[in-house]
Design an enzyme around this catalytic site. Structure first.
Site, PDB file in Angstrom:
ATOM      1  NE  ARG A 115      -4.257  -1.419   0.035  1.00 56.49           N
ATOM      2  CZ  ARG A 115      -4.365  -2.418  -0.814  1.00 56.49           C
ATOM      3  NH1 ARG A 115      -3.358  -2.695  -1.637  1.00 56.49           N
ATOM      4  NH2 ARG A 115      -5.459  -3.155  -0.852  1.00 56.49           N
TER       5      ARG A 115
ATOM      6  CD  GLU B  63      -2.686   4.118  -5.614  1.00 52.76           C
ATOM      7  OE1 GLU B  63      -1.636   3.495  -5.440  1.00 52.76           O
ATOM      8  OE2 GLU B  63      -3.827   3.602  -5.495  1.00 52.76           O
TER       9      GLU B  63
ATOM     10  CG  HIS C 219      -3.067   0.360  -7.243  1.00 53.41           C
ATOM     11  ND1 HIS C 219      -3.367   1.017  -6.077  1.00 53.41           N
ATOM     12  CD2 HIS C 219      -3.286  -0.959  -6.988  1.00 53.41           C
ATOM     13  CE1 HIS C 219      -3.780   0.152  -5.163  1.00 53.41           C
ATOM     14  NE2 HIS C 219      -3.739  -1.062  -5.707  1.00 53.41           N
TER      15      HIS C 219
END
Length: 316
Positions: free
Chosen positions: A233, A263, A285
């Site tokens: 994370r 993000e 991601h």
């Protein structure tokens, strides 16, 4: 007839939504902002969300909602306490992305160890045929002689360790909870792991024990030429500290990141300047999102809804 509302299907990619047709009235939204949430789910019995937040203020205004299906493993975007108070069930999906994340982890590692892109460019540019001998190469290392350190030995971290061991690596780990004991690998304290390992790969959740776990002091412990990866994370690595570290020591380590604190990446993020560096790699991601992982995720969401509906039927 139950009403099912998907709030952010764009985060899931293309999927066969016809599998949800037998469940009731199903409404799909590609994206949903915070101002739209309440209006879109006020008549819903079941809500499916990936990243859209459902906080107490929203939940307290809902009278029909019975189930929240999180199309992910983490449920930090849901106010669980408020759900418990209102008797709203929350279900997530676990284990669907393990192989996908492990695959990108080793893609990062081989990117830095092997540098295939360099050789691809070499042959594309017509340079091989100009050589006086049969071969051309730059120095590269075998993974089998490396010490790998895994931060966070959950399902994904453990699988990374198993694959690394199959490649002949010495596998070490740091338990972020302090509770994990695995006799297959060597358990080290964080500072010891950072100093000893050639590859450090993060696969931990973000919580009070892992927030800014890797800051400037920890970065300074890393060996020259080592590889630091974060597929856990954003926020586990302090991003300003990492940018500062690269400013001071641009060639000391190699870094691969698939997650950031915010993000998508902000337009003025310091990492954008670092993308031109050969020893810095950033992906958007996507480690979790192989075709097979997304299929498993959608199947898991449907299974959670079916299980819930069957539970309602049994109660009746």
């Amino acid at each position: 007839m139950l009403t099912v509302v998907f709030l952010d299907t764009k985060t899931l990619g293309d999927f066969n939504n016809s599998i949800f047709d037998p469940l009731g009235k199903v409404i799909y939204y590609e994206t949903t902002n915070s101002e739209e949430v309440l209006d879109r789910i006020k008549e819903a019995d079941i809500v499916v969300t990936n990243k859209v937040k459902l906080n107490r203020k929203i939940l307290e205004n809902l009278t029909k909602l019975k189930l929240i299906c999180v199309a992910a493993t983490g449920t930090n975007n849901i106010d669980i306490e408020a759900c418990n108070e209102k008797n709203i069930c929350v279900e997530n999906v676990t284990g669907y992305s393990t192989n996908s994340v492990v695959q990108l982890t080793f893609s990062f590692i081989f990117h830095f160890l092997q540098n295939i892109e360099h050789y691809r460019n070499f042959t594309q540019q017509g340079l091989w045929q100009e050589q006086s001998v049969f071969t051309y190469f730059k120095n590269f290392d075998e993974i089998s002689c490396k010490k790998i350190g895994i931060i966070g030995l959950g399902t994904i971290g453990k699988k990374v360790g198993e694959v690394a061991k199959a490649f002949g690596c010495e596998v070490n780990y740091y338990s972020t909870s302090g509770k994990n004991n695995n006799s297959s690998f060597n358990r080290l304290e964080l500072n010891e792991l950072l100093q000893a390992c050639d590859i450090v790969s993060i696969h931990a959740p973000l919580n009070e024990k892992t927030q800014s776990l890797i800051s400037i002091n920890e970065l300074n412990l890393l060996k020259k030429g080592s590889i630091l990866l974060n597929l856990g994370r954003g926020g586990i690595i302090c991003e300003n500290s990492l940018a500062d570290f690269f400013t001071m020591y641009p060639d000391k380590i190699k870094v691969g990141l698939d997650v950031l604190e915010s993000e998508p990446i902000e337009r003025d993020h310091r990492f954008l300047e670092m993308l031109k560096l050969d020893n810095f790699l950033l992906t958007p991601h996507m480690a979790w999102s192989s075709t097979q992982a997304r299929e498993a995720l959608i199947a898991g969401v449907k299974a959670n809804i079916v299980k819930f509906i069957q539970g309602i039927s049994k109660k009746k």
